[in-house]
Design an enzyme around this catalytic site. Structure first.
Site, PDB file in Angstrom:
ATOM      1  N   ARG A 206      -8.646  -0.067   4.399  1.00  0.00           N
ATOM      2  CA  ARG A 206      -7.674   0.887   3.845  1.00  0.00           C
ATOM      3  C   ARG A 206      -6.364   0.178   3.509  1.00  0.00           C
ATOM      4  O   ARG A 206      -5.640   0.618   2.625  1.00  0.00           O
ATOM      5  CB  ARG A 206      -7.367   1.991   4.869  1.00  0.00           C
ATOM      6  CG  ARG A 206      -8.456   3.024   5.049  1.00  0.00           C
ATOM      7  CD  ARG A 206      -7.968   4.128   5.963  1.00  0.00           C
ATOM      8  NE  ARG A 206      -6.610   4.476   5.612  1.00  0.00           N
ATOM      9  CZ  ARG A 206      -5.619   4.702   6.488  1.00  0.00           C
ATOM     10  NH1 ARG A 206      -5.851   4.642   7.772  1.00  0.00           N
ATOM     11  NH2 ARG A 206      -4.409   4.997   6.073  1.00  0.00           N
TER      12      ARG A 206
ATOM     13  N   CYS B   6      -4.612  12.718  13.050  1.00  0.00           N
ATOM     14  CA  CYS B   6      -4.546  11.271  12.960  1.00  0.00           C
ATOM     15  C   CYS B   6      -4.627  10.707  14.375  1.00  0.00           C
ATOM     16  O   CYS B   6      -4.020  11.233  15.292  1.00  0.00           O
ATOM     17  CB  CYS B   6      -3.232  10.897  12.297  1.00  0.00           C
ATOM     18  SG  CYS B   6      -3.072   9.170  12.000  1.00  0.00           S
TER      19      CYS B   6
ATOM     20  N   LYS C 106       0.830  -1.214   0.000  1.00  0.00           N
ATOM     21  CA  LYS C 106       0.000   0.000   0.000  1.00  0.00           C
ATOM     22  C   LYS C 106       0.862   1.260   0.000  1.00  0.00           C
ATOM     23  O   LYS C 106       0.656   2.166  -0.812  1.00  0.00           O
ATOM     24  CB  LYS C 106      -0.898   0.010   1.248  1.00  0.00           C
ATOM     25  CG  LYS C 106      -1.597   1.337   1.503  1.00  0.00           C
ATOM     26  CD  LYS C 106      -2.440   1.318   2.756  1.00  0.00           C
ATOM     27  CE  LYS C 106      -1.691   1.592   4.019  1.00  0.00           C
ATOM     28  NZ  LYS C 106      -1.501   3.003   4.373  1.00  0.00           N
ATOM     29  N   ASN C 107       1.812   1.322   0.930  1.00  0.00           N
ATOM     30  CA  ASN C 107       2.567   2.563   1.077  1.00  0.00           C
ATOM     31  C   ASN C 107       3.474   2.849  -0.117  1.00  0.00           C
ATOM     32  O   ASN C 107       3.827   4.002  -0.365  1.00  0.00           O
ATOM     33  CB  ASN C 107       3.382   2.545   2.383  1.00  0.00           C
ATOM     34  CG  ASN C 107       2.490   2.702   3.599  1.00  0.00           C
ATOM     35  OD1 ASN C 107       1.319   3.040   3.470  1.00  0.00           O
ATOM     36  ND2 ASN C 107       3.042   2.445   4.776  1.00  0.00           N
TER      37      ASN C 107
ATOM     38  N   ASP D 160       4.258  -0.117  12.248  1.00  0.00           N
ATOM     39  CA  ASP D 160       3.021  -0.647  11.668  1.00  0.00           C
ATOM     40  C   ASP D 160       2.763  -2.106  12.052  1.00  0.00           C
ATOM     41  O   ASP D 160       1.667  -2.625  11.804  1.00  0.00           O
ATOM     42  CB  ASP D 160       3.036  -0.491  10.135  1.00  0.00           C
ATOM     43  CG  ASP D 160       2.880   0.969   9.720  1.00  0.00           C
ATOM     44  OD1 ASP D 160       2.548   1.811  10.573  1.00  0.00           O
ATOM     45  OD2 ASP D 160       3.102   1.275   8.527  1.00  0.00           O
TER      46      ASP D 160
ATOM     47  N   ARG E 222       1.800  13.677  13.599  1.00  0.00           N
ATOM     48  CA  ARG E 222       2.196  13.519  12.198  1.00  0.00           C
ATOM     49  C   ARG E 222       2.390  14.862  11.460  1.00  0.00           C
ATOM     50  O   ARG E 222       1.665  15.193  10.516  1.00  0.00           O
ATOM     51  CB  ARG E 222       1.197  12.627  11.467  1.00  0.00           C
ATOM     52  CG  ARG E 222       0.968  11.332  12.236  1.00  0.00           C
ATOM     53  CD  ARG E 222       0.271  10.295  11.435  1.00  0.00           C
ATOM     54  NE  ARG E 222       1.116   9.664  10.452  1.00  0.00           N
ATOM     55  CZ  ARG E 222       0.713   8.669   9.682  1.00  0.00           C
ATOM     56  NH1 ARG E 222      -0.509   8.218   9.775  1.00  0.00           N
ATOM     57  NH2 ARG E 222       1.540   8.134   8.818  1.00  0.00           N
TER      58      ARG E 222
END
Ligand code: UD1
Length: 433
Positions: free
Chosen positions: A412, A128, A34-35, A320, A133
């Site tokens: 997501r 967030c 994803k990233n 993560d 962030r």
């Protein structure tokens, strides 16, 4: 009591219902990262030719980024796992707030918009749940490259003076190795006049993936994946066909943890093992046997022992995977200490794991976990993407049927998670009402 449970039920819809005490068997397939995919999509803004990405995961974040690029006038052709972007028709330099707010990575397009046309107006990304962030490093770096940057009413306006509208290469030392700042500055610098050096750069594999795509587009970059990246600006970039996104190391890590928490021998593929070194070491330390080859990893969990982790920038243990790893530690033998060093508010899953019988004490940003013999199913909420993944893992191991809500977060970042887990023996059902 009945009223309270009705309220909980209200909050919990829709949810994923997970049968616990499950044993998994077979091969778990990992999608594209994803990233990486998100930032590679923004790199499509840097050329007026077609950039085609393959191995793109099927995620709501990818759809959101597609909408943002379309709003800028980019032609986005998304089919199955490939996306072709054509920014020849770029017509706006201001992604809409409603879309940027839902996706932090969309802020990173400020670098490619500036590099391509010398002007960008991008709303600051929204708050967030996991921490503040900031984007200070992105802005400081763009200023070093010669951009005039102002922040007013929540919008960052950046422009380059001069007739050719090109940024100027510079030496930039990041205060912290921010992934997003490194990627933003990389994209800004590839079309700048002269040479840029980024020191204390993020070393995450996704930065290297971006660099590899840019090099295929004609950029001159060396050192990506290490702490110093050198970029020699070029006149223009060209299109690329069939650029495959790297496998998602966080999804792969989550699947290895699914095997470990259910004590099931499994294979996870494709994986680039070097992208997961710190995680693999912790899995070995806690009692899992790993057989690693070129295409994937076979894991055979033994009796799971408690180990300590501290999250760090790559190549350290990734933040993560902190929540998913904590889910495993709730069932380990002994006491483990998990310290979150990247985000100030990323222990929200603790309260939900406690609802499932986990024994966890929090001191500041550290969780001390006493392993229990078994978790017990409960209705729980995944409050962010990785917290939701942790709840799914806990549900696979727990005694009873766990109902996990917060699926908008899970979707997501995890491509078709229930189909993948059900294919290897889990019993997950999405309940819409
Ligand atoms: C990326 C990942 C995210 C991951 C994170 C850290 C994407 C889309 N997201 O996020 O999944 O959790 O890396 O591995 O790739 N910081 C500052 N000043 C700045 C920028 C960042 O102090 O200007 C700090 C942040 O507060 C945080 C740390 O640096 O503590 C890491 O942030 P950063 O690397 O920028 O994360 P993202 O790129 O947003």
């Amino acid at each position: 009591m009945a009223a309270a449970s009705a309220v909980y039920q209200e909050i919990l819809n829709p949810c994923l219902s997970i049968e616990g005490r499950c044993r998994l068997q077979g091969v778990l397939k990992v999608s594209g990262a994803k990233n990486s995919a998100l930032v590679l999509m923004t790199a499509g803004l840097l050329t007026d030719e077609v950039v085609e990405l393959t191995n793109v995961p099927n995620l709501t974040d990818i759809d959101s980024m597609g909408r943002i690029l379309s709003a800028l006038g980019v032609h986005v052709d998304h089919s199955d796992n490939s996306i072709a972007l054509n920014a020849a028709t770029l017509s706006s330099h201001e992604p809409p707030y409603e879309l940027v707010n839902s996706l932090r990575a969309s802020f990173f397009c400020i670098g490619s918009l500036l590099g391509r046309s010398g002007h960008a107006r991008v709303p600051l990304p929204g708050g967030c749940r996991i921490g503040a962030r900031p984007v200070v490093e992105h802005i400081r770096g763009l200023k070093a490259l010669g951009a005039h940057v102002s922040v007013e009413h929540g919008i960052v306006t950046a422009s380059v003076k001069g007739s050719n509208k090109r940024l100027t290469g510079a030496s930039i030392v990041l205060d912290c190795p921010s992934v997003g700042a490194t990627e933003t500055l990389l994209m800004a610098a590839v079309l700048a006049d002269g040479t840029t050096m980024i020191e204390n750069a993020a070393q995450e594999p996704e930065v290297q993936d971006l660099s590899n795509l840019l090099i295929q587009m004609g950029a001159e970059i060396s050192g990506a994946g290490g702490p110093v990246i050198t970029i020699r600006g070029v006149e223009r970039l060209h299109g690329v066909r069939n650029y495959p996104v790297i496998p998602d190391r966080i999804e792969a890590g989550t699947f290895l943890l699914a095997a470990a928490i259910t004590r099931s021998p499994m294979r996870v593929e494709p994986v680039i093992p070097e992208h997961l070194s710190a995680v693999l070491q912790k899995l070995r330390d806690c009692g899992c046997k790993l057989d690693i080859d070129q295409t994937g990893i076979s894991i055979t969990p033994g009796e799971i022992q408690a180990v300590d982790i501290t999250t760090q920038p790559f190549p350290g243990f990734p933040t993560d995977l902190q929540a998913p790893f904590m889910a495993l530690m709730t069932t380990a033998k002994g006491t483990s200490v998990i310290s979150e060093k990247i985000y100030e508010n990323r222990l929200q899953h603790v309260a939900e794991l406690q609802r499932m019988g986990a024994s966890i004490r929090v001191e500041s940003s550290t969780a001390i976990i006493e392993g229990v013999i078994e978790l017990s199913a409960a209705p729980v909420i995944g409050s962010d993407l990785r917290a939701a993944a942790a709840m799914v893992l806990a549900g696979l191991a727990a005694n009873g049927t766990t109902k996990v809500s917060g699926l908008e977060h899970l979707d997501r970042g995890y491509d078709n998670v229930e189909a993948k887990l059900n294919a290897v023996g889990a019993n997950l059902k999405r309940q819409q009402s």
